[in-house]
Scaffold this active site. Sequence first.
Site, PDB file in Angstrom:
ATOM      1  N   GLU A  48      63.064  99.495 -18.440  1.00 54.08           N
ATOM      2  CA  GLU A  48      63.504  99.448 -17.803  1.00 54.08           C
ATOM      3  C   GLU A  48      64.504 100.741 -18.530  1.00 54.08           C
ATOM      4  OE1 GLU A  48      67.135  96.497 -18.320  1.00 54.08           O
ATOM      5  OE2 GLU A  48      66.813  95.785 -16.929  1.00 54.08           O
ATOM      6  N   GLU A  52      62.089  90.278 -12.941  1.00 52.86           N
ATOM      7  CA  GLU A  52      63.507  90.488 -14.555  1.00 52.86           C
ATOM      8  C   GLU A  52      64.410  89.959 -13.045  1.00 52.86           C
ATOM      9  OE1 GLU A  52      65.637  92.440 -17.287  1.00 52.86           O
ATOM     10  OE2 GLU A  52      63.716  92.675 -18.114  1.00 52.86           O
TER      11      GLU A  52
END
Length: 510
Positions: free
Chosen positions: A199, A406
Amino acid sequence: MKKRFPKNFLWGGATAANQYEGGYNEGGRGLALSDLITNGSNSSPRKIYYMDTKGNENSIILGMSLPKGAKSILKENQYYPSHKATDFYHHYKEDIKLMAEMGLKCYRMSISWTRIFPNGDDALPNEEGLKFYDSVFDELLKYNIEPVVTILHFDMPKHLADVYGGWANRRLIDFYTKYCETVFTRYKDKVKYWITINEINVLGGYWTLGLNSASEDLTDVNVEKGAGIHIKLPDEEARAKFQALHHLMIASSYANKIGHEINADFKIGCMLALSGIYPATCHPDDVFGAYDFRRRAYLYADVMLRGYYPSYSEAIFDEYNFTLQKADGDDEILRDFPSDYFAFSYYRTTTYNRNGAKTVTTGGQQGDSNPYLEETPWGWPIDAKGLRFVLNELYDRYQKPLFIVENGMGNVDAMEDDNSINDDYRIDYLEKHIKEMYEAVTVDGVDLMGYTWWGPIDIVSAGTGEMKKRYGFIYVDMDDLGNGTLERKKKKSYYAYKNIIETNGECLHK
Ligand code: BG6
């Protein structure tokens, strides 16, 4: 004839060492910045304590930088969730067996940098740490579970922040690439799928970048409630962040280069947080505002997948009076070694409201709620169709294989009198998202490598440090303060996911 899911689709689960592994001071492991974060909740943010240059103790919240010269400290009588986490370190055999019985084809996990290089700049790696991951990968391969390894997931060595000022310092590129080279070489016959940095578009401040440069009054920082990491950065911190992220992207490109030299079959991806964004209305300022908001996330994917900074990055940097410092060769390394695939997280969507711009952060993640969507107890809108939208958006833009690494929902689970856990809300979320993913692949033609549910087993929440914000199909007996037996127990959702994997998603499409 209706197309089906690819036979080799990577169904799996995903975790991160700082939230799952524990054993923080065992096996020669050094201290990471994630080990310095207290527990918290939605209304009381997680903190990092520090000592300033005058010897006064104070704290910052996640996402902020430390003041200049300050050093982070472990404070007595605080609970630090990463230290034990849910103890994969001592339970990995049991846990991997449970994952295998669930039918997982792959398991995304992260390596803890300080288990391999305790200080980050050590001359030699820690053999005991390397052996630990050898055992983990061997255990996975025993069950034909493909490891998908994140090299850096919110987890940098404290020493690199203390001594070098974190990723603001270009020298971190060398330390990170040495770490990459070490794990690539050691595990080249065990691991094929790698993710360089988790991320990247939401990293910032001390915790994830080790930045030690705040000069503004930290008490003025505007923290919004309700959605975990949600912070507006002061200008000076934003500038430090952009430069640090440049160093990270250069480091990631070097990792791509080195990795393919070590094993040409490696697949090395970048990874962004890309939950979706909608305009709150059809007012042109909402529509363009949402687009502009989204570009604050695209920026990093544009660099890592297309190989150069997009034209609009200048406008974003100008907002903070930031001028990017590049070294000779930076443009070439970005251009010549882009990521092989595009991994991303998707939990929710959010709406951009031109009147509610105060809730916008530079990471391009947070915004206003959506009246058409239900929310989790932590206020995250649930939007399965948004996943189909984002899959199309990203594939149309980048034309590279995508990997959902995710997706999931945090919820409070209750144990019934007969000790069962009937998490129908989680099954509902899972099934709806997989149905939309199926449409994106079979109808829209998106090239999708796999899907890893976030936290197939309960782990500590990154944003709040809570244990009760559970994502797992497998329950772990532990509370917010680390009390409990750590016993593992299958929830109802365990069987639902098992069935989905066994039928390659077909059970949802009769
Ligand atoms: C992602 C992170 O941002 O969101 C994970 O990569 C994190 O580490 C996940 O756990 C869910 O967020 P939270 O705050 O509910 O744990």
